[in-house]
Structure formats: structure tokens, C-alpha cells
Write a protein that holds these residues in place. Structure first.
Motif, PDB file in Angstrom:
ATOM      1  N   ILE A 275       0.813  -1.213   0.000  1.00  0.00           N
ATOM      2  CA  ILE A 275       0.000   0.000   0.000  1.00  0.00           C
ATOM      3  C   ILE A 275       0.851   1.269   0.000  1.00  0.00           C
ATOM      4  O   ILE A 275       0.342   2.357  -0.275  1.00  0.00           O
ATOM      5  CB  ILE A 275      -0.975  -0.005   1.206  1.00  0.00           C
ATOM      6  N   THR A 276       2.154   1.160   0.311  1.00  0.00           N
ATOM      7  CA  THR A 276       3.002   2.354   0.291  1.00  0.00           C
ATOM      8  C   THR A 276       3.795   2.497  -0.998  1.00  0.00           C
ATOM      9  O   THR A 276       4.561   3.454  -1.141  1.00  0.00           O
ATOM     10  CB  THR A 276       3.977   2.370   1.491  1.00  0.00           C
ATOM     11  N   LEU A 312       5.347  10.877  -1.321  1.00  0.00           N
ATOM     12  CA  LEU A 312       5.965   9.725  -0.653  1.00  0.00           C
ATOM     13  C   LEU A 312       4.973   9.108   0.330  1.00  0.00           C
ATOM     14  O   LEU A 312       4.380   9.802   1.150  1.00  0.00           O
ATOM     15  CB  LEU A 312       7.226  10.164   0.082  1.00  0.00           C
ATOM     16  N   ARG A 313       4.807   7.780   0.257  1.00  0.00           N
ATOM     17  CA  ARG A 313       3.878   7.074   1.133  1.00  0.00           C
ATOM     18  C   ARG A 313       4.627   6.462   2.308  1.00  0.00           C
ATOM     19  O   ARG A 313       5.589   5.712   2.114  1.00  0.00           O
ATOM     20  CB  ARG A 313       3.160   5.973   0.362  1.00  0.00           C
ATOM     21  N   CYS A 314       4.176   6.765   3.507  1.00  0.00           N
ATOM     22  CA  CYS A 314       4.804   6.262   4.730  1.00  0.00           C
ATOM     23  C   CYS A 314       3.719   5.796   5.699  1.00  0.00           C
ATOM     24  O   CYS A 314       2.772   6.540   5.978  1.00  0.00           O
ATOM     25  CB  CYS A 314       5.641   7.349   5.411  1.00  0.00           C
ATOM     26  N   SER A 315       3.860   4.589   6.202  1.00  0.00           N
ATOM     27  CA  SER A 315       2.950   4.058   7.214  1.00  0.00           C
ATOM     28  C   SER A 315       3.745   3.136   8.127  1.00  0.00           C
ATOM     29  O   SER A 315       4.878   2.764   7.805  1.00  0.00           O
ATOM     30  CB  SER A 315       1.789   3.277   6.579  1.00  0.00           C
ATOM     31  N   TYR A 316       3.153   2.778   9.272  1.00  0.00           N
ATOM     32  CA  TYR A 316       3.839   1.833  10.159  1.00  0.00           C
ATOM     33  C   TYR A 316       2.816   0.925  10.827  1.00  0.00           C
ATOM     34  O   TYR A 316       1.621   1.221  10.875  1.00  0.00           O
ATOM     35  CB  TYR A 316       4.696   2.556  11.196  1.00  0.00           C
ATOM     36  N   TYR A 317       3.310  -0.196  11.330  1.00  0.00           N
ATOM     37  CA  TYR A 317       2.461  -1.160  12.028  1.00  0.00           C
ATOM     38  C   TYR A 317       3.192  -1.666  13.258  1.00  0.00           C
ATOM     39  O   TYR A 317       4.376  -2.013  13.191  1.00  0.00           O
ATOM     40  CB  TYR A 317       2.121  -2.350  11.120  1.00  0.00           C
ATOM     41  N   GLN A 318       2.471  -1.695  14.388  1.00  0.00           N
ATOM     42  CA  GLN A 318       3.009  -2.244  15.631  1.00  0.00           C
ATOM     43  C   GLN A 318       1.892  -3.045  16.294  1.00  0.00           C
ATOM     44  O   GLN A 318       0.848  -2.498  16.654  1.00  0.00           O
ATOM     45  CB  GLN A 318       3.500  -1.140  16.562  1.00  0.00           C
ATOM     46  N   ALA A 319       2.090  -4.347  16.409  1.00  0.00           N
ATOM     47  CA  ALA A 319       1.041  -5.230  16.924  1.00  0.00           C
ATOM     48  C   ALA A 319       0.667  -4.885  18.362  1.00  0.00           C
ATOM     49  O   ALA A 319      -0.511  -4.911  18.732  1.00  0.00           O
ATOM     50  CB  ALA A 319       1.478  -6.689  16.820  1.00  0.00           C
ATOM     51  N   ASN A 320       1.662  -4.591  19.196  1.00  0.00           N
ATOM     52  CA  ASN A 320       1.415  -4.188  20.584  1.00  0.00           C
ATOM     53  C   ASN A 320       2.610  -3.365  21.054  1.00  0.00           C
ATOM     54  O   ASN A 320       3.608  -3.228  20.334  1.00  0.00           O
ATOM     55  CB  ASN A 320       1.178  -5.396  21.488  1.00  0.00           C
ATOM     56  N   ILE A 329       8.088   2.518   3.923  1.00  0.00           N
ATOM     57  CA  ILE A 329       8.351   3.738   3.177  1.00  0.00           C
ATOM     58  C   ILE A 329       8.560   3.368   1.717  1.00  0.00           C
ATOM     59  O   ILE A 329       9.500   2.648   1.375  1.00  0.00           O
ATOM     60  CB  ILE A 329       9.586   4.486   3.723  1.00  0.00           C
ATOM     61  N   ASN A 330       7.653   3.832   0.871  1.00  0.00           N
ATOM     62  CA  ASN A 330       7.772   3.622  -0.574  1.00  0.00           C
ATOM     63  C   ASN A 330       7.973   2.148  -0.932  1.00  0.00           C
ATOM     64  O   ASN A 330       8.797   1.796  -1.770  1.00  0.00           O
ATOM     65  CB  ASN A 330       8.908   4.466  -1.148  1.00  0.00           C
ATOM     66  N   GLY A 331       7.207   1.270  -0.278  1.00  0.00           N
ATOM     67  CA  GLY A 331       7.239  -0.145  -0.612  1.00  0.00           C
ATOM     68  C   GLY A 331       8.331  -0.957   0.040  1.00  0.00           C
ATOM     69  O   GLY A 331       8.459  -2.158  -0.222  1.00  0.00           O
TER      70      GLY A 331
END
Length: 384
Positions: A275-276, A312-320, A329-331
């Protein structure tokens, strides 16, 4: 620079009453609106090889569509045509600011900023979009009609690359003026016809289809050589109907597929990368020569400010709270320790990192090295 004015509505009210439910006209959604670029600047972008653009015109009911880059626009005359330029936020920082007021929706859902210039009579005809869009009226006036979703509407192609819809009943019928904003949910038919030379800015949102998600997942599995489980049937009983695919066979195939997409260890890693990825070209320019970390630290401590590359596409994931952070960042994926949530938030939530925020990156060597790498890739840069 731009502040969204919803009148008596709060953002929570908007999300509850309108988001993906019904269209909304926001009169003077941007008060005292000033166009971030001119029609000439937009036309200049449409001349560039790396910029995606198209021109739609209709003469006596005959629709035509051409794709850029264009050489000039003189031959099209002074009415009945529209130039549309995709991902203007990638190439024009002042125009990119128009996206910021709509970041009450998560980053991964925001697509790009499309900008169009229309002469009198110009438009792309009545059509449907399968994603949410906010349309901001810039200079000039444009007549907009918007309807509610209607299963009886038929889509057709007056040109091989132009999809339109049969006549619809409008629930919004308005002449938009500079600063007015239309919110249009997916599946709502709409049409805009320019009354005079006018600019429109469309903030679109990503809505991946199941087909696209499955294709992206398949690409990820191939790229990472992930085979997964194989079909097995140790409990199979004897059958005389060897040509038939049984319900039990289909159940097991379905379970294999469900298990694959239900793997919450792999799912965020794949989706974050998918998605990034940029859908359009980025104006990515690496510094030459590359910076050393010590140089970056010196500039930041002296008060330099950093800006993120447009689009520029930036996202993050943290389960806990105790798990590592997957920063996308950008794939690409960068794994950060659990305690580095501020680092992830600064990179994902901020288009601009000010002097005080920059000092966060000089406080630890690992942060500084990460930032140095991003700057040397041309993904972040020193703001002049």
C-alpha cells in the motif's frame, strides 16, 4: 496553509453522517481560497514526460481523449476541453499542501492530488468513481451535479478510454465558486461542466479491489519465494466419480487460501509494502555526493528543517507496545525497536520536521543513521 471549514459539522459528525454514505457540498470549505498554482503551471506539468496527463474534449457530442505529454494547447481552441494532471502533489509542493487538511483519514487511504483546467463547456461527462474524492473549486466557476448510488444506471464508453454513465437524478445541483468543496462517496454519479476557465483540485482516496489485493499478495509470495502449505488429503475415501470436484475438495482449497491471508505475521508486512508503493513517478533526486551522518547531525543541530518528498507514502504497524515496529516507506520495510514509536510517527505523520523535532534524530546514533539513509535516497531533503 489551508484549513478545512465544515461549518457547523465536526469531523466526527462528517465521518458518521457522510463518509461513504452521501455526498456533501461544503460552501467555502476553504475560506479566502488562493490557487496554489496557475493554469499555465499546470499546462507546463502536462508537457513533462514523467507526469501523467490527459486531455478530454467534446465537439458536437463527439468525445475525444488524448494522453500526454503534450506539446502545446493552441489547437484545442478556447472552449469544450479539459486537461487533467495526476499526482500533482509529487511535483508541486505548494499544491501538495491541499492534501494536508484531509489527513484525518489514515495515510494509506490517501491516493493523490489530481488537478484539472477546463475551458467553458469543458468536462469529462457524467461518470462514477469507485473511491472517495474531495473536489475543491479553484479559480472560475463550474456547474456540478451529483446523485446518489443507483443500481439502474448503466455505464458506457463514448470513447474507448472514457467511461461514462447514463442520465441520473441529482441530489446536489450547484455552481461552485473558489473555495467550495464537494465530497463525493464511491458509486455516486457526478458531472462537472465549466462555465468559464476554471481550475479544480481532486483529493482522491485509495480503495483497492479484492482482485488488486490478491494480485499484490501473489506478487509478494513470488518475490519472497513463499510457497505455503500444499493440498493434502490423507482422509480421502474411495469414489467412483473420478471426474467430479467434490464439496470437500473445494472446502479444503478454500481453507488453504483463508489460512494464507489469515497469517497475521505475514499480512501486515505484505500490506504495508503493497500500500506504500508509489503509483506514479516520484521527483526523487539523490544528493551528490551523499551526506555523512556527521554532516546531517551538524545541519540539524544548527537549525535545519527537513521536508518529505511530495507523494511519498509512509505508514507503520506495531502489533502491541512491546513488539517491533514495521515502518513502510515507498514499498520497503524498516524494522524499528518497540520504543521507537515517536520516530515512526514523525516520519509518517509529518510532511515537515521542524528544528525541535529534528533533534530527536540526533539523540541516538541509530535514528541519525536511518535519517541519513532516507536523505541520501532523496526521500527527505533539507528545506530551503
Amino acid at each position: 496553509m489551508y484549513q478545512l471549514n465544515l461549518g457547523e459539522l465536526s469531523l466526527a459528525d462528517f465521518m458518521q453522517q457522510y463518509w461513504q454514505k452521501q455526498p456533501l457540498l461544503i460552501k467555502q470549505g476553504f475560506k479566502n481560497f488562493q490557487d496554489p498554482l496557475s493554469a499555465d503551471e499546470l499546462a507546463g506539468l502536462a508537457l513533462e514526460d514523467d507526469v501523467e496527463s490527459r486531455l478530454v474534449e467534446c465537439r458536437d457530442g463527439n468525445w475525444q481523449l488524448e494522453t500526454g505529454p503534450f506539446e502545446d494547447f493552441n489547437r484545442y481552441g478556447d472552449k469544450d476541453w479539459t486537461i487533467l494532471v495526476q499526482a500533482v502533489d509529487h511535483w508541486h509542493p505548494p499544491a501538495a499542501e491541499l492534501i494536508e487538511p484531509f489527513r484525518f483519514i489514515p495515510n494509506w487511504r490517501i491516493d493523490d492530488l489530481m488537478v484539472s483546467f477546463s475551458t467553458p463547456g469543458g468536462g469529462v461527462g457524467p461518470h462514477l468513481d469507485q473511491y472517495d474524492v474531495f473536489i475543491i473549486q479553484g479559480e472560475g466557476k463550474r456547474h456540478w451535479r451529483v446523485g446518489m448510488p443507483d443500481a439502474s444506471l448503466k455505464q458506457f464508453c463514448p470513447h474507448p478510454r472514457l467511461l461514462q454513465v447514463t442520465p441520473f437524478t441529482a441530489c446536489i445541483d450547484v455552481i461552485m465558486e473558489p473555495g467550495d468543496i464537494l465530497y463525493i462517496p464511491p458509486g455516486c454519479p457526478h458531472e462537472g461542466i465549466s462555465l468559464e476557465n476554471s481550475l479544480n483540485y481532486s483529493v482522491g482516496f485509495r480503495a483497492p479491489a479484492q482482485k488488486d489485493l490478491l494480485t499484490g499478495l501473489a506478487d509478494y509470495l513470488l518475490d519472497n519465494d513463499i510457497t505455503g502449505k500444499r493440498f493434502s488429503d490423507p482422509q480421502r475415501s474411495l469414489t467412483g466419480n473420478i471426474g467430479a470436484i467434490s464439496e470437500q475438495d473445494l472446502d479444503q482449497v478454500q481453507q488453504l487460501l483463508v489460512q494464507l491471508v489469515s497469517d497475521r505475521d505475514k499480512l501486515p508486512l505484505w500490506f504495508g509494502q503493497y500500500i506504500t508503493q508509489a503509483k506514479h513517478e516520484l521527483d526523487q533526486q539523490e544528493p551528490d555526493p551523499h551526506y555523512q551522518a556527521e554532516e546531517i547531525a551538524e545541519y540539524l543541530e544548527e537549525g535545519s528543517v527537513l521536508a518529505r518528498l511530495g507523494g511519498l507514502r509512509c505508514s507503520y504497524y506495531q502489533a502491541n507496545e512491546s513488539s517491533d515496529i514495521q515502518l513502510f516507506i515507498n514499498g520497503t520495510t524498516i524494522v524499528l525497536p518497540a520504543e521507537e514509536q515517536v520516530t515512526a510517527q514523525l516520519l509518517c505523520d509529518s510532511k515537515r520536521i521542524d528544528q525541535q523535532q529534528c533533534l530527536h534524530f540526533t539523540a541516538r546514533e541509530e535514528r541519525l543513521l536511518l535519517l541519513t539513509d532516507l536523505i541520501n535516497q532523496g526521500l527527505w531533503y533539507f528545506e530551503e
